[in-house]
Design an enzyme around this catalytic site. Structure first.
Site, short mmCIF file in Angstrom:
data_model
loop_
_atom_site.label_atom_id
_atom_site.label_comp_id
_atom_site.label_asym_id
_atom_site.label_seq_id
_atom_site.Cartn_x
_atom_site.Cartn_y
_atom_site.Cartn_z
CB CYS A 133 -0.94 0.03 1.25
SG CYS A 133 -1.84 1.54 1.37
CB CYS A 136 -2.56 4.01 -5.29
SG CYS A 136 -4.13 3.08 -4.51
#
Length: 272
Positions: A74, A185
């Site tokens: 992440c 992302c």
């Protein structure tokens, strides 16, 4: 120790893009994945919340699954929590920002690189710092795209609205002159086809999954931790949110369901 799993954590389903690449490059390794879909997205959250949630996932994997490596799949969590977790744990811990930056530098021809990510990732300037630390003189254009993570998590990316959401989000990046775009992302590779269509074929789209998996392989090999078992690994995926929605997205991304999916509660697992 060799047959202990690799832990992969993310704010939701985005880290599946990294897990898939680890499974491809390290087919003997068992993956235990935790996606905090209940509290996703992390992008607009306070930094202390992101740090707390990331620790909860890490602590759960250490306590209940005895992982030999932690992959923070992440970007927001990498930007905010990687350094602290890496300095605290006695197992290898890697994130996704440095691998993505290295790949982009290899690919760019005009030294103009774009980065799209969550509000927290862009605000942290973690990619810009990583890129410029590796190669001075780069022109880096950054853009927060807060609509994309909720869109992917909803599962509606499976229909035609993806192109519209991508266009609305990436419009400011279109005319910047970049030749390389980092998907900052891990949710964004799920929309890669739409992003490529919008940006055009002359822009290289970079996701960090491939390089992150390569880094995991290198570290495990160097430390003598690669699994040598001939048995097929059994992967497990945990979600803090809706199990069925997670399964649907995982099945679409992998083309099959790569392991059992279970729900888990992380609140109060770890207290700083």
């Amino acid at each position: 120790m060799l047959d202990q799993p690799i832990g992969v954590i993310d704010s939701g389903v985005g880290g599946l893009t990294v897990a898939k690449e680890i499974m491809r490059q390290l087919p003997k390794e068992k993956i235990i994945y935790v996606g905090d879909t209940k509290r996703c997205p992390y992008g607009p959250r306070k930094e202390e919340e992101v740090l707390q949630y990331t620790w909860e996932m890490a602590h759960y994997l250490l306590r209940h699954h005895h992982i030999k490596m932690l992959v923070i799949a992440c970007n927001t969590a990498t930007a905010i929590a990687l350094d602290e977790i890496k300095a605290t744990l006695d197992i290898p811990v890697i994130g996704v920002i440095q691998p993505g930056a290295r790949t982009a530098i290899k690919v760019t021809n005009n030294q103009q690189i774009g980065v799209i990510g969550t509000a927290n990732t862009i605000k942290s300037e973690a990619y810009k710092e990583a890129l410029l630390s590796l190669k001075a003189g780069l022109a880096v254009q950054s853009l927060a795209c807060p609509l994309l993570v909720p869109f992917v998590e909803s599962g509606t990316f499976l229909d035609q609205t993806a192109d519209e959401v991508v266009k609305d989000s990436l419009e400011p990046m279109k005319e910047t002159g970049i030749d390389t775009l980092i998907l900052g992302c891990t949710h964004y590779p799920i929309l890669k086809e739409s992003i490529q269509r919008f940006m055009g074929s002359d822009v290289s789209i970079i996701s960090s999954g491939d390089e992150t998996a390569r880094e995991a392989s290198t570290i495990l090999s160097y430390k003598g931790l690669l699994n040598t078992s001939q048995e097929a690994p059994v992967h497990t995926f945990y979600t803090t949110g809706q199990q069925q929605n997670f399964e649907n997205i995982a099945r679409d991304w992998f083309g099959y369901l790569p392991g059992k999916v279970e729900t888990v509660s992380l609140e109060h697992v770890y207290q700083q």
